[in-house]
Design an enzyme around this catalytic site. Structure first.
Site, PDB file in Angstrom:
ATOM      1  N   HIS A 104      -5.726  41.051 -43.113  1.00  0.00           N
ATOM      2  CA  HIS A 104      -6.498  40.484 -42.006  1.00  0.00           C
ATOM      3  C   HIS A 104      -5.665  40.274 -40.755  1.00  0.00           C
ATOM      4  CE1 HIS A 104      -9.842  38.770 -44.820  1.00  0.00           C
ATOM      5  NE2 HIS A 104      -9.774  40.074 -44.814  1.00  0.00           N
ATOM      6  N   ILE A 125      -5.320  38.037 -35.422  1.00  0.00           N
ATOM      7  CA  ILE A 125      -5.672  37.548 -36.755  1.00  0.00           C
ATOM      8  C   ILE A 125      -7.189  37.519 -36.873  1.00  0.00           C
ATOM      9  CG2 ILE A 125      -5.427  35.647 -38.401  1.00  0.00           C
ATOM     10  CD1 ILE A 125      -3.129  34.669 -36.446  1.00  0.00           C
ATOM     11  N   CYS A 126      -7.675  38.059 -37.968  1.00  0.00           N
ATOM     12  CA  CYS A 126      -9.108  38.024 -38.205  1.00  0.00           C
ATOM     13  C   CYS A 126      -9.410  36.875 -39.154  1.00  0.00           C
ATOM     14  CB  CYS A 126      -9.553  39.363 -38.793  1.00  0.00           C
ATOM     15  SG  CYS A 126     -11.279  39.419 -39.202  1.00  0.00           S
ATOM     16  N   LEU A 127      -9.805  35.742 -38.584  1.00  0.00           N
ATOM     17  CA  LEU A 127     -10.020  34.543 -39.396  1.00  0.00           C
ATOM     18  C   LEU A 127     -11.212  33.813 -38.787  1.00  0.00           C
ATOM     19  CD1 LEU A 127      -8.835  32.633 -41.612  1.00  0.00           C
ATOM     20  CD2 LEU A 127      -7.482  31.559 -39.809  1.00  0.00           C
TER      21      LEU A 127
END
Lengths: 517, 151
Positions: free
Chosen positions: B83, B90-92
């Site tokens: 991610h 950041i893919c969050l």
């Protein structure tokens, strides 16, 4: 999870009743100038032109109801009131529930009767008489969002028991509404809390402007949830239209509707009113004309086709001895015949009338013919589209003229109105003509299309004559007012005739099309 | 007083008193951007390595999500994670739609720490190359689709 996974298989219109069946029958009374939003749409009394308005619906008209924003709010409110009287939950709570259920009242009631707790928890509401309250902070309290710890500051406690200071809630909700455009899912800021902040709390928290925006956003989500209601597509127009036309009916009818501000548009595709052309054909036509028209025009003007493989070929220099890049066929540019028979005649062709050359030319005529057929319709369509644009200019001129008439000739304002009224008829007729060419392009030739094209050319002729009358001097116009009005009346009648005949054919499914859609 | 300023001052004074293990405040010179070094203690892919996070706060903080991304440095690479993109984005979900003002700088750090600690796949996201090529400067301007919450 914010999505609600109840499967809603109801017919889209099942839970909606019209409170008033008397639809506005104003199809011919209001029109607009292009996609301008400044049109006042003032009542246009054309009884003297069309004769008294008929009470019954014409075949080319579609039942519809113009809705203002207030009407839409009223519909929402009545849904809330109805559900409130059945479910005996606070109206605030009902409003949130209805939003979650996409405003399907019956669906909500049914699910709630089955399992109230599940409905409440998945919708983010709590069954309590008060969904929020303000209170004063006890000493030592610090707001966890802004870290403010002023004694006695005002706090908001939501139904979920989470609280924060009032100003944080204000900023939080304003941010959500203004920046993120949220009306649904305005939830408690606490982590993992799904409680939806109720309408009444938002009302007291935010400024009136933000609250209005919030209401607009929720109205939008309401309209989105209804297949039978659409916003008027005109810029800055905030009215809507309700129409019960179903998707399958779009093959036999063109649902032209008019909003409360007098803008007419097609309910099926939200484009401009495109009588008599069907929505599906409009879509095909627009695609085709956007992709192909310029290219097709150029090809027609600058190329010939290889008589063997029909590839378009541009001759950009050299002699008449052509060799097709695609199929390697060699031919003469002048007579299109096979080159082998030409011998050494590089710059002169004397074989134009030879049998062989004639046959070659016939072979290519079919595909050229279809291109020419398309361009025939497209050029007429484009011409009226452009003229309609120029009409805007003419309109400004017309307005000036009516001022001159009032000042110099002493014509009264009401009398001078005939100019702008006549102009509206012209504009509407052009639009109909324009789309009639798109429609005709897709029609299979038959005796009905011949009648259709006769009607079309009658209207076209009359429209051009009317258009010419507008070019007159102001003084001349005053003298020839009767002539202008006669012509308007004629154009109006021819337009009705054209769309009426087309609509009859549509509803009887008489038209045969050259495409499948 | 300005909510953003007051809130960041408060966060800063708490941070200066001491951060949870694995976090070191590198700089917070002005109140608009902070740098925090992060390490992952447990037996994980990232053991013994230091990574650097950059926080950028808009004046609407904490109503609006801060921009958080990894920034590379000589000794501080971008962690490899399904991610985390090679450019540090950041893919969050809490750094996008899932943000609420209850979260704060430290809680975001802890989320990222646990995201690293729980990962056993030594890979970049599947669309890494195409994303990095066309990504905006700040991760915040990307619209991620959170398709997988298990990692």
């Amino acid at each position: 999870m914010s999505d609600f996974d109840y499967n809603d298989n109801e017919a889209p219109y099942s839970d909606f009743e019209f409170s008033d069946q008397s639809f506005d029958d104003t199809e011919d009374n209001n029109d607009e100038i292009g996609y301008s939003s400044t049109d006042d749409g003032s009542a246009f009394d054309d009884d003297d032109i069309y004769g008294p308005r008929a009470d019954t619906r014409k075949i080319y008209e579609t039942d519809h109801k113009a809705l203002t924003k207030t009407d839409l709010f009223d519909i929402c409110q009545s849904l809330i009131d109805d559900a409130h009287s059945i479910l005996s939950l606070p109206k605030d709570t009902i409003a949130t529930l209805l939003q979650t259920f996409n405003w399907r009242r019956d669906n909500l009631i049914e699910r709630y009767m089955e399992d109230p707790d599940k409905v409440l928890s998945t919708s983010g509401v709590i069954d309590k008489p008060t969904t929020f309250q303000f209170e004063t902070a006890e000493s030592g309290y610090m707001c966890y969002i802004c870290c403010e710890d002023t004694p006695n500051m005002e706090l908001l406690r939501l139904g979920c028991n989470h609280r924060a200071c009032r100003s944080c809630f204000k900023y939080y909700t304003e941010q959500k509404i203004n920046e993120e455009g949220t009306s649904k899912d305005l939830r408690c800021p606490n982590e993992n809390c799904t409680f939806v902040i109720p309408d009444s709390a938002i009302k007291v928290l935010v400024t009136i402007d933000v609250y209005n925006k919030y209401k607009d956003l929720s109205l939008k989500s309401f309209v989105r949830s209804r297949n039978s209601i659409k916003w008027c597509p005109y810029p800055d127009c905030d009215s809507a239209v309700e129409c019960l036309v179903r998707d399958y009916e779009l093959k036999t009818t063109v649902p032209s509707v008019t909003c409360a501000n007098g803008h007419s548009f097609c309910f099926g595709c939200s484009l401009e009113d495109h009588q008599p052309c069907l929505c599906a054909l409009v879509k095909l036509w627009l695609q085709k004309s956007q992709d192909d028209s310029e290219t097709a025009n150029w090809i027609k003007a600058n190329t010939k086709e290889c008589s063997k493989c029909h590839a378009p070929i541009e001759k950009n220099g050299g002699c008449n001895h052509m060799k097709c890049k695609t199929c390697r066929h060699e031919f003469c540019w002048i007579c299109m015949g096979d080159w082998i028979k030409h011998g050494q005649a590089y710059y002169n062709c004397s074989r134009y009338d030879d049998k062989d050359s004639k046959e070659s030319r016939e072979a290519i005529s079919d595909s050229r013919h279809s291109l020419e057929r398309y361009l025939h319709y497209f050029n007429r369509y484009a011409n009226h589209e452009q003229s309609a644009r120029l009409d805007k200019k003419t309109y400004i001129m017309v307005v000036k003229k009516s001022k001159v008439l009032q000042e110099s000739i002493g014509m009264s304002w009401i009398q001078a109105q005939f100019l702008s009224q006549s102009f509206k008829i012209l504009h509407q007729a052009r639009k109909t003509l324009k789309w009639s060419y798109a429609f005709a392009y897709y029609l299979e030739k038959s005796h009905v299309t011949t009648i259709f094209e006769d009607n079309q050319s009658d209207l076209e002729f009359a429209v051009e004559q009317l258009s010419e009358l507008f070019e007159m001097d102001a003084s001349e116009i005053a003298d020839r007012k009767v002539q202008l009005l006669d012509k308007c009346s004629y154009v109006g009648k021819r337009r009705i005739k054209l769309i009426e005949e087309a609509a009859k054919g549509l509803s009887a499914e008489e038209w045969k099309y050259v495409v499948d859609f | 007083m300005d909510i953003c300023k007051r809130r960041l001052m408060k966060e800063l004074s708490t941070a200066e008193k001491g951060l949870p293990s694995g976090l070191t405040l590198v700089s917070a010179n002005d109140l608009t951007s902070w740098y925090i070094d992060i390490t992952v203690d447990s037996n994980s892919l990232y053991q013994g390595q230091i990574y650097r996070l950059m926080f950028m706060y808009s004046p609407n903080y904490p109503m609006k999500v801060p921009n958080v991304q990894f920034v590379p440095d000589e000794n501080r690479p971008i962690p490899i994670h399904p991610h985390i993109y090679a450019n540090g984005h950041i893919c969050l979900d809490i750094l996008g739609d899932g943000w609420t003002p209850v979260q704060n700088t430290v809680s975001v750090c802890l989320s990222i720490q646990s995201m690293l600690a729980g990962n056993h796949t030594n890979e970049r996201p599947p669309d890494n190359d195409s994303y990095v090529r066309s990504a905006p400067k700040y991760a915040q301007d990307s619209r991620f689709i959170y398709h997988d919450d298990s990692v």
